[in-house]
Design a protein around this motif. Structure first.
Motif, PDB file in Angstrom:
ATOM      1  N   GLU A   1      11.180  22.171  24.100  1.00 42.23           N
ATOM      2  CA  GLU A   1       9.752  22.247  23.806  1.00 42.23           C
ATOM      3  C   GLU A   1       9.089  20.878  23.781  1.00 42.23           C
ATOM      4  OE1 GLU A   1       6.087  23.927  23.288  1.00 42.23           O
ATOM      5  OE2 GLU A   1       7.985  24.874  23.874  1.00 42.23           O
TER       6      GLU A   1
ATOM      7  N   SER B   1      14.367  27.246  21.035  1.00 42.43           N
ATOM      8  CA  SER B   1      13.385  26.947  22.084  1.00 42.43           C
ATOM      9  C   SER B   1      13.911  27.392  23.441  1.00 42.43           C
ATOM     10  CB  SER B   1      13.081  25.445  22.100  1.00 42.43           C
ATOM     11  OG  SER B   1      12.238  25.112  23.192  1.00 42.43           O
TER      12      SER B   1
ATOM     13  N   GLU C   1       7.800  30.070  19.245  1.00 44.58           N
ATOM     14  CA  GLU C   1       6.757  29.064  19.512  1.00 44.58           C
ATOM     15  C   GLU C   1       6.006  28.712  18.236  1.00 44.58           C
ATOM     16  OE1 GLU C   1       2.797  28.317  22.302  1.00 44.58           O
ATOM     17  OE2 GLU C   1       4.080  30.040  22.672  1.00 44.58           O
TER      18      GLU C   1
END
Length: 544
Positions: free
Chosen positions: A146, A453, A480
């Protein structure tokens, strides 16, 4: 069940193999093996201190911004990061310090001014920005991490000052900058003319303690001390790495004094580790738990679409027997994907206990019945058959696979074992062509944030294992939200949902909290375990 080796038989076997090897050397070279060994020893003394190591796979092109076939331990020898992960904390490394803006979206790094690449060129803000831009140019490949998605840009604020701007505050920013790849730094002369490192590099030029000085693909590589290294110089002059795919061949080479150190999970079988330890001739050590050995169960494939079948597998696997008879107690039994002492992972989950009767009832409930006089269950004329994929070079995974195969046979599931070389095994993880597949967690300092992630992207087995879950879209959204949350309480609630859902849906079969093992000759000193699973601190080792 894997039984402890017969040491007398094994010793005789090894002596026979060594005698055959000696005769072959004499036949091919016309030189007795003892004389050859003496020549090699004298040559090594003339060249300085050399530690001889082995790897199951070739080191690859050593591209700091890419993945397989690049081997992480070798990338870590050559390339360095802005910050480093040490004993649970992020500390300065190529950056002496950093400042974070009030909104958490800007990190300004003050670079060390005494750093040069192995070719003598300067490490400065220009080359940091160039490397970050090269990673961002290949963002799709790195989207599992991420941090790469969150980096807006990197700008030079002075010759030795760089600011990295983010789209959103991102709490694992510093931990992910410490990872072995992809945010490490290649020297200017290593870049291709296009500047695009996603395809190739010209040469592996880094700031790390080692530089690649000799290499023959699929045979060996040689690393020498980087004379321009800014930090404490390594204690030996060279690391020589032979490619030895087979674990038993590695043991033989070690006993024959062709290699000095065996290191890592799966490099040899636990039987071999036990055997070498019990000889009393060598030094051995076991690291603290670093990651979780687990198997991903594909929720979108055949019978495994039924949660009852997945849960039956969980209950049928006798993990304690594996701990006792395969690992000989070197690993600790794992009931959950992450240990409770990992960040945000202390979640109250009910373990899947070893219960054959419960496993059989779950399969009956799913409609898989055992016909009279047959070994395997059937449903609508189809046999309950699954494939379990593993890396053929990982000696530990192979042993576990054989135990699981036997345990599932007891409840009427036919398991076919698929052992493949590392690259093909990795392709299965990515494309989802598996029923069950070994999928260890990344370990410290990746877990849990980088691991969860990656679950949203088809770059590892995790996405493929989860894609059949009815709540997959919601799960990805919660991941997220957890990564971008700025509130600790909210973040913990989100991780609780994520880890509880994965556990209850039985898409992972946790096996053990894995360790690294090492065996080394008594003249090797200063051997330490790396902070990360794939980090081998060769620079700390010495040889008498």
């Amino acid at each position: 069940m894997t039984n402890p080796p017969n040491r007398s038989f094994k010793s005789t076997y090894l002596l026979i193999i060594m005698l055959i090897s000696s005769l072959l050397v004499t036949a091919c070279n016309g030189t007795p093996s003892g004389s050859a060994a003496a020549e090699n020893s004298n040559s090594s003394q003339a060249e300085g201190k050399i530690i001889r190591f082995s790897s199951a796979n070739d080191i690859g092109p050593l591209n700091p911004h890419m993945y397989a076939p690049n081997q992480m331990f070798a990338q870590n020898m050559v390339y360095e990061s802005l910050v480093k992960y040490v004993d649970g904390k992020v500390v300065p490394h190529l950056a002496e310090k950093w400042e974070i803006s009030e909104d958490g979206k800007e990190y300004t790094f003050f670079l060390r001014q005494d750093v040069k690449f192995s070719d003598g060129s300067d490490f400065n803000a220009d080359i940091v920005v160039k490397n970050i831009n090269a990673v961002l140019a290949n963002k799709k490949r790195h989207s599992w991490l991420e941090l790469v998605n969150q980096i807006k840009d990197a700008t030079k604020d002075g010759e030795y000052r760089v600011t990295i701007s983010l789209h959103n505050p991102y709490y694992p920013m510093l931990q992910e900058l410490a990872l072995i790849r992809p945010l490490r730094f290649l020297g200017e002369a290593g870049f291709p003319a296009s500047g695009n490192t996603s395809e190739e590099i010209k040469a592996p030029i880094g700031t790390g303690p080692w530089v690649l000085t000799d290499y023959k693909i699929n045979e060996y590589s040689e690393f020498s001390v980087n004379e321009n290294y800014w930090g404490e110089k390594p204690k030996v002059d060279q690391i020589r790495i032979a490619v030895i795919p087979d674990g038993e061949s590695r043991v033989l080479a070690f006993e024959n004094e062709e290699i000095d150190v065996i290191y890592g999970d799966g490099s040899i079988s636990l039987d071999s580790f036990k055997y070498l330890k019990e000889t009393g001739k060598y030094e051995t050590a076991i690291s603290a738990p670093l990651f979780t050995k687990s198997i991903a169960i594909n929720s979108s494939k055949g019978p495994l679409q039924d949660i009852n079948v997945r849960k039956a597998i969980e209950h049928a696997f006798n993990k304690q027997s594996v701990i006792d008879n395969v690992f000989y107690g070197t690993d600790k039994l794992a009931d959950t994907l992450f240990p409770a002492d990992f960040p945000y992972s202390n979640v109250n989950l009910t373990p899947y206990t070893y219960d054959v009767s419960k496993a059989e009832q779950l399969l009956n409930d799913a409609g898989w019945v055992l016909p009279a006089k047959k070994e395997f269950r059937e449903k609508n004329g189809a046999v309950l058959e699954l494939e379990l994929s593993f890396d053929s070079a990982n000696n530990v995974h192979k042993s576990i696979a054989e135990v699981l195969q036997g345990d599932l046979r007891k409840i009427g599931i036919h398991v076919k074992l698929i052992g493949e070389e590392n690259q093909l095994f990795g392709q299965r993880q990515t494309n989802g062509n598996f029923d069950m597949i070994f999928s260890d967690t990344f370990g410290i300092p990746y877990d849990p944030h980088a691991m969860v992630s990656s679950m949203r992207i088809p770059s590892h087995a995790d996405y493929q294992a989860q894609v059949g879950l009815p709540m997959k879209k919601e799960l990805d959204q919660k991941i997220e939200e957890a990564l971008l949350s700025t509130d600790e309480e909210t973040r913990q609630e989100l991780y609780t949902y994520i880890l509880t859902t994965l556990h209850e849906q039985a898409v992972y079969l946790p096996i053990s909290y894995g360790t690294n093992l090492t065996v080394y000759h008594q003249n090797i000193k200063g051997l330490q375990f790396g902070q990360m699973n794939s980090e081998i601190p060769f620079e700390k080792m010495d040889k008498e």
